[in-house]
Design a protein around this motif. Structure first.
Motif, PDB file in Angstrom:
ATOM      1  N   GLY A   1      25.593 -42.901 -31.306  1.00 45.00           N
ATOM      2  CA  GLY A   1      25.431 -42.497 -29.911  1.00 45.00           C
ATOM      3  C   GLY A   1      24.284 -43.142 -29.164  1.00 45.00           C
ATOM      4  N   LYS A   2      23.579 -44.106 -29.784  1.00 42.70           N
ATOM      5  CA  LYS A   2      22.432 -44.750 -29.147  1.00 42.70           C
ATOM      6  C   LYS A   2      22.545 -46.271 -29.258  1.00 42.70           C
ATOM      7  CE  LYS A   2      19.714 -41.033 -28.385  1.00 42.70           C
ATOM      8  NZ  LYS A   2      19.141 -40.652 -27.070  1.00 42.70           N
ATOM      9  N   TYR A   3      21.990 -46.974 -28.264  1.00 46.14           N
ATOM     10  CA  TYR A   3      21.729 -48.395 -28.418  1.00 46.14           C
ATOM     11  C   TYR A   3      20.441 -48.552 -29.226  1.00 46.14           C
ATOM     12  CZ  TYR A   3      25.105 -49.101 -24.616  1.00 46.14           C
ATOM     13  OH  TYR A   3      26.235 -49.109 -23.831  1.00 46.14           O
ATOM     14  N   TRP A   4      20.367 -49.641 -29.999  1.00 42.92           N
ATOM     15  CA  TRP A   4      19.192 -49.898 -30.830  1.00 42.92           C
ATOM     16  C   TRP A   4      18.630 -51.275 -30.507  1.00 42.92           C
ATOM     17  CZ3 TRP A   4      17.427 -46.460 -34.779  1.00 42.92           C
ATOM     18  CH2 TRP A   4      18.229 -45.313 -34.926  1.00 42.92           C
TER      19      TRP A   4
ATOM     20  N   LYS B   1      28.783 -55.733 -43.414  1.00 37.66           N
ATOM     21  CA  LYS B   1      27.758 -55.556 -44.450  1.00 37.66           C
ATOM     22  C   LYS B   1      26.587 -54.701 -43.967  1.00 37.66           C
ATOM     23  CE  LYS B   1      29.695 -58.751 -47.206  1.00 37.66           C
ATOM     24  NZ  LYS B   1      30.173 -58.545 -48.574  1.00 37.66           N
ATOM     25  N   GLY B   2      26.391 -54.666 -42.650  1.00 39.30           N
ATOM     26  CA  GLY B   2      25.254 -53.965 -42.079  1.00 39.30           C
ATOM     27  C   GLY B   2      24.859 -54.594 -40.756  1.00 39.30           C
ATOM     28  N   ILE B   3      23.617 -54.386 -40.336  1.00 46.60           N
ATOM     29  CA  ILE B   3      23.101 -54.954 -39.087  1.00 46.60           C
ATOM     30  C   ILE B   3      22.303 -56.208 -39.437  1.00 46.60           C
ATOM     31  CG2 ILE B   3      21.697 -54.568 -37.042  1.00 46.60           C
ATOM     32  CD1 ILE B   3      22.044 -51.530 -37.605  1.00 46.60           C
ATOM     33  N   LEU B   4      22.765 -57.345 -38.957  1.00 44.03           N
ATOM     34  CA  LEU B   4      22.123 -58.620 -39.268  1.00 44.03           C
ATOM     35  C   LEU B   4      21.153 -59.005 -38.159  1.00 44.03           C
ATOM     36  CD1 LEU B   4      21.846 -61.202 -40.966  1.00 44.03           C
ATOM     37  CD2 LEU B   4      23.818 -62.120 -39.712  1.00 44.03           C
ATOM     38  N   LEU B   5      19.887 -59.130 -38.519  1.00 46.13           N
ATOM     39  CA  LEU B   5      18.855 -59.571 -37.581  1.00 46.13           C
ATOM     40  C   LEU B   5      18.334 -60.931 -38.015  1.00 46.13           C
ATOM     41  CD1 LEU B   5      16.834 -59.065 -35.222  1.00 46.13           C
ATOM     42  CD2 LEU B   5      15.291 -58.062 -36.936  1.00 46.13           C
ATOM     43  N   LEU B   6      18.482 -61.919 -37.141  1.00 44.91           N
ATOM     44  CA  LEU B   6      17.827 -63.203 -37.312  1.00 44.91           C
ATOM     45  C   LEU B   6      16.461 -63.109 -36.640  1.00 44.91           C
ATOM     46  CD1 LEU B   6      20.832 -63.836 -37.879  1.00 44.91           C
ATOM     47  CD2 LEU B   6      20.492 -66.049 -36.763  1.00 44.91           C
ATOM     48  N   TYR B   7      15.422 -63.543 -37.333  1.00 43.47           N
ATOM     49  CA  TYR B   7      14.079 -63.368 -36.785  1.00 43.47           C
ATOM     50  C   TYR B   7      13.226 -64.615 -37.019  1.00 43.47           C
ATOM     51  CZ  TYR B   7      12.332 -62.434 -41.552  1.00 43.47           C
ATOM     52  OH  TYR B   7      11.993 -62.534 -42.886  1.00 43.47           O
ATOM     53  N   ASN B   8      12.106 -64.651 -36.322  1.00 42.26           N
ATOM     54  CA  ASN B   8      11.160 -65.753 -36.439  1.00 42.26           C
ATOM     55  C   ASN B   8      10.000 -65.360 -37.344  1.00 42.26           C
ATOM     56  OD1 ASN B   8      12.222 -67.751 -34.305  1.00 42.26           O
ATOM     57  ND2 ASN B   8      12.161 -65.805 -33.200  1.00 42.26           N
TER      58      ASN B   8
ATOM     59  N   ASP C   1      20.687 -51.236 -42.783  1.00 38.75           N
ATOM     60  CA  ASP C   1      21.741 -50.270 -43.063  1.00 38.75           C
ATOM     61  C   ASP C   1      22.297 -49.713 -41.745  1.00 38.75           C
ATOM     62  OD1 ASP C   1      23.324 -48.108 -43.863  1.00 38.75           O
ATOM     63  OD2 ASP C   1      21.929 -47.499 -45.438  1.00 38.75           O
ATOM     64  N   VAL C   2      23.616 -49.778 -41.554  1.00 41.94           N
ATOM     65  CA  VAL C   2      24.221 -49.280 -40.323  1.00 41.94           C
ATOM     66  C   VAL C   2      24.051 -47.771 -40.185  1.00 41.94           C
ATOM     67  CG1 VAL C   2      26.526 -48.950 -41.318  1.00 41.94           C
ATOM     68  CG2 VAL C   2      26.286 -49.389 -38.865  1.00 41.94           C
ATOM     69  N   ASN C   3      23.930 -47.070 -41.298  1.00 41.09           N
ATOM     70  CA  ASN C   3      23.729 -45.622 -41.256  1.00 41.09           C
ATOM     71  C   ASN C   3      22.278 -45.240 -41.010  1.00 41.09           C
ATOM     72  OD1 ASN C   3      26.488 -44.821 -41.816  1.00 41.09           O
ATOM     73  ND2 ASN C   3      26.148 -45.644 -43.880  1.00 41.09           N
ATOM     74  N   ASP C   4      21.388 -46.209 -41.196  1.00 37.68           N
ATOM     75  CA  ASP C   4      19.970 -46.014 -40.923  1.00 37.68           C
ATOM     76  C   ASP C   4      19.390 -47.369 -40.511  1.00 37.68           C
ATOM     77  OD1 ASP C   4      17.292 -45.509 -40.751  1.00 37.68           O
ATOM     78  OD2 ASP C   4      17.040 -44.814 -42.825  1.00 37.68           O
ATOM     79  N   PRO C   5      19.436 -47.697 -39.220  1.00 38.67           N
ATOM     80  CA  PRO C   5      18.999 -49.020 -38.764  1.00 38.67           C
ATOM     81  C   PRO C   5      17.539 -49.350 -39.043  1.00 38.67           C
ATOM     82  CG  PRO C   5      20.366 -47.971 -37.100  1.00 38.67           C
ATOM     83  CD  PRO C   5      20.047 -46.915 -38.120  1.00 38.67           C
ATOM     84  N   THR C   6      16.773 -48.406 -39.596  1.00 43.43           N
ATOM     85  CA  THR C   6      15.392 -48.697 -39.984  1.00 43.43           C
ATOM     86  C   THR C   6      15.284 -49.144 -41.439  1.00 43.43           C
ATOM     87  OG1 THR C   6      14.831 -46.462 -40.797  1.00 43.43           O
ATOM     88  CG2 THR C   6      14.674 -46.840 -38.416  1.00 43.43           C
ATOM     89  N   LYS C   7      16.374 -49.036 -42.196  1.00 47.24           N
ATOM     90  CA  LYS C   7      16.340 -49.285 -43.642  1.00 47.24           C
ATOM     91  C   LYS C   7      16.829 -50.689 -43.976  1.00 47.24           C
ATOM     92  CE  LYS C   7      18.284 -47.586 -48.018  1.00 47.24           C
ATOM     93  NZ  LYS C   7      19.226 -46.610 -48.618  1.00 47.24           N
TER      94      LYS C   7
END
Length: 364
Positions: A208-211, A267-274, A300-306
């Motif tokens: 229910g939220k944007y991240w 697989k989850g939330i993929l973040l490309l970073y510098n 983790d899609v169920n916990d975007p902080t993990k």
């Protein structure tokens, strides 16, 4: 025989602990057309703050966001105006360029996001508008997270548009959260979580939220109901929550900073970073000190902080002459834009705070 057995089990043990990278985007290559955008003093703009004509792309053009619209790639790039001054003491404006193939671009003559005589000039004047990341909402509205720089505090700000040309500024992303507690903190690099359906990438909600992943020295995280007003996640003591930090001995030993909008995958939330390499004993000895290169992390899609997995090595790094020549001579591939276009991934990045480059990967 015993020696052979020991070698056999040693190989098996090594394979068992080898990093699983099936979740990552691999196989990018840099086409010969690089760099694809450079400084150009022929572009002139009537600056509303100084009432003078400025060559707004004269010094450097770099750090691009990217989006696909009507079968074309649009890049929002950062341009600086006055050569010969030190980093941070020019004025940055965000320009717009369009391409039919993702490599050859035509620029709009004037910038689309810049300091003006409005209520937001206290945030973006005189330093300007920098380092955009762009997403599209389901209703077609474009939202950009960018850095407003007044040469005092860098603030992550939000703007929206229907056509990529006319932008409405909304001010600091954290302006309303916690009664303004974080409005004056140093904040940059907003990577909003997106999803891809039928080849189109749009901002998506989770629970229910944007991240949004954001930050510079480490990566923080925030949520929103509308993509405009964001609330940073905090620890029980009220301090900002970090979801990844720097790692001694690796390419991101000095800094971790979000890149393009993150993508929701199976697989989850993929973040490309510098990642920035340290200058000292804690750096990655395989890279020059202070090099900026690109990393990837899966949440983790169920916990975007993990964190589920994180690459141990950078997947893109400076290795072309122009990527190690310019304002930032230590070497930079600073990734900010990622699109899926004509069955290819196009990754757009800034080189040495001076030019725009692209790396391409075939297929999904």
């Amino acid at each position: 025989m015993k020696l052979k057995l020991l070698l056999f089990f040693s190989v098996i043990a090594h394979l068992a602990v080898a990093q699983n990278t099936d979740w990552s985007l691999k196989g990018f290559s840099k086409p010969k057309e690089n760099p694809i955008l450079m400084a150009d003093s022929s572009y002139v703009f009537a600056c509303p703050m100084t009432n003078t004509s400025v060559k707004w792309q004269k010094a450097d053009v770099f750090n691009p966001a990217a989006i696909v619209r009507n079968g074309k790639v649009y890049v929002l790039f950062r341009a600086e105006d006055i050569p010969g001054t030190k980093i941070g003491f020019r004025t940055s404006r965000i320009g717009l360029a369009v391409s039919n193939d993702g490599i050859h671009f035509t620029r709009r003559k004037t910038p689309v996001l810049f300091p003006a005589k409005d209520e937001f000039s206290k945030y973006d004047n005189p330093g300007g508008c920098e380092d955009p990341r762009i997403v599209q909402r389901a209703d077609g509205t474009y939202v950009v997270a960018y850095t407003a720089w007044n040469r005092d505090v860098a603030r992550l700000c939000i703007a929206s548009s229907k056509d990529l040309v006319h932008w409405k500024k909304h001010g600091p992303a954290f302006g309303k959260a916690y009664d303004g507690k974080f409005v004056n903190i140093w904040s940059k690099s907003g990577s909003i979580v997106t999803k891809m359906e039928n080849g189109k990438i749009t901002a998506t909600k989770i629970k229910g939220k944007y991240w949004m992943y954001w930050g510079e020295k480490g990566v923080n995280i925030a949520t929103s109901d509308d993509l405009i007003n964001w609330t940073p996640l905090v620890e029980t003591n009220g301090e900002l929550k970090f979801v990844i930090n720097t790692r001694a001995g690796k390419f991101d030993s000095d800094l971790t900073e979000p890149g393009p909008p993150a993508i929701l995958t199976d697989k989850g939330i993929l973040l490309l970073y510098n990642g920035k390499n340290a200058n000292g004993d804690t750096r990655d000895m395989k890279l020059p000190a202070e090099t900026y290169s690109g990393g990837q992390v899966l949440f983790d899609v169920n916990d975007p902080t993990k964190v589920i997995e994180r690459l141990d090595e950078c997947f893109i790094k400076p290795n072309l002459p122009h990527e190690m020549r310019g304002q930032y001579k230590a070497g930079t591939t600073f990734i900010e834009g990622l699109v899926f276009f004509k069955q290819k991934w196009f990754l757009y990045y800034g080189t040495a705070d001076s030019m725009v480059g692209v790396a391409v990967k075939n297929g999904l």
